[in-house]
Motif scaffolding. Structure first.
Motif, PDB file in Angstrom:
ATOM      1  N   PRO A  57      55.667  -1.388  45.517  1.00  0.00           N
ATOM      2  CA  PRO A  57      55.794  -0.077  45.934  1.00  0.00           C
ATOM      3  C   PRO A  57      56.766   0.821  45.249  1.00  0.00           C
ATOM      4  N   VAL A  58      57.647   0.046  44.187  1.00  0.00           N
ATOM      5  CA  VAL A  58      58.393   0.797  43.480  1.00  0.00           C
ATOM      6  C   VAL A  58      57.646   1.671  42.406  1.00  0.00           C
ATOM      7  N   THR A  59      56.459   1.279  41.951  1.00  0.00           N
ATOM      8  CA  THR A  59      55.703   1.989  40.835  1.00  0.00           C
ATOM      9  C   THR A  59      55.505   3.337  41.208  1.00  0.00           C
ATOM     10  N   VAL A  60      55.554   3.744  42.321  1.00  0.00           N
ATOM     11  CA  VAL A  60      55.215   5.181  42.669  1.00  0.00           C
ATOM     12  C   VAL A  60      56.620   6.002  42.263  1.00  0.00           C
ATOM     13  N   GLY A 115      68.935  11.073  41.204  1.00  0.00           N
ATOM     14  CA  GLY A 115      68.526  10.618  42.670  1.00  0.00           C
ATOM     15  C   GLY A 115      67.186   9.359  42.812  1.00  0.00           C
ATOM     16  N   LEU A 116      66.115   9.818  41.864  1.00  0.00           N
ATOM     17  CA  LEU A 116      64.940   8.850  41.606  1.00  0.00           C
ATOM     18  C   LEU A 116      65.489   7.404  41.145  1.00  0.00           C
ATOM     19  N   LEU A 117      66.415   7.500  40.360  1.00  0.00           N
ATOM     20  CA  LEU A 117      66.959   6.062  39.760  1.00  0.00           C
ATOM     21  C   LEU A 117      67.611   5.506  40.879  1.00  0.00           C
ATOM     22  N   VAL A 122      66.996   1.106  45.077  1.00  0.00           N
ATOM     23  CA  VAL A 122      67.054   0.543  46.358  1.00  0.00           C
ATOM     24  C   VAL A 122      65.743   0.225  46.768  1.00  0.00           C
ATOM     25  N   THR A 123      64.904   0.800  46.349  1.00  0.00           N
ATOM     26  CA  THR A 123      63.324   0.164  46.838  1.00  0.00           C
ATOM     27  C   THR A 123      62.996  -1.154  46.204  1.00  0.00           C
ATOM     28  N   ALA A 124      63.553  -1.536  44.749  1.00  0.00           N
ATOM     29  CA  ALA A 124      63.385  -2.458  44.194  1.00  0.00           C
ATOM     30  C   ALA A 124      64.242  -3.639  44.834  1.00  0.00           C
ATOM     31  N   LEU A 125      65.277  -3.344  45.354  1.00  0.00           N
ATOM     32  CA  LEU A 125      66.104  -4.430  46.039  1.00  0.00           C
ATOM     33  C   LEU A 125      65.642  -4.807  47.298  1.00  0.00           C
TER      34      LEU A 125
END
Length: 126
Positions: A57-60, A115-117, A122-125
């Motif tokens: 999901p973090v690829t986006v 913000g994206l980082l 957050v998404t990766a964790l």
């Protein structure tokens, strides 16, 4: 790196004793070129890790971040570089060199990248 360079080094360097606008602009061009190269290498590493890892999901978020970084690097920074080179070719960069909206756009892109980082982390964790 983005926080340190974009939001600390860039504005503070012009307050250092003996730093003129032409010198500060020249230093900034070199520093931001190095930052963009580091960002590209780190983005490639993250992309490889995401390709082989379970965090699909973090690829986006990563691709949006990479596209934004490419936009900033290829368009905004190059246009700003050409402006500075053109300014110095026609006449010396003066202490009164007018501010340009490109700098505001570049700062906006840097804020969005931060913000994206954060979103990427957050998404990766999760």
């Amino acid at each position: 790196m983005i926080l340190a360079i974009s939001f600390l080094e860039a504005p503070i360097k012009f307050r250092a004793p003996g730093i003129t606008v032409p010198l500060g602009v020249g230093i900034g061009r070199l520093v931001f070129r190095a930052l963009n190269a580091c960002e590209a290498v780190l983005a490639l590493g993250v992309a490889i890790a995401l390709a082989v890892g379970p965090h699909r999901p973090v690829t986006v978020v990563l691709f949006v971040l990479a596209a934004l970084d490419l936009l900033a690097c290829v368009t905004l920074r190059r246009v700003m570089d050409r402006r500075v080179i053109g300014e110095s070719a026609t006449h010396a960069i003066s202490e009164e060199m007018p501010k340009h909206n490109l700098h505001v756009a570049y700062i906006g892109v840097e804020v969005v990248k931060v913000g994206l980082l954060i979103a990427l982390g957050v998404t990766a964790l999760s």
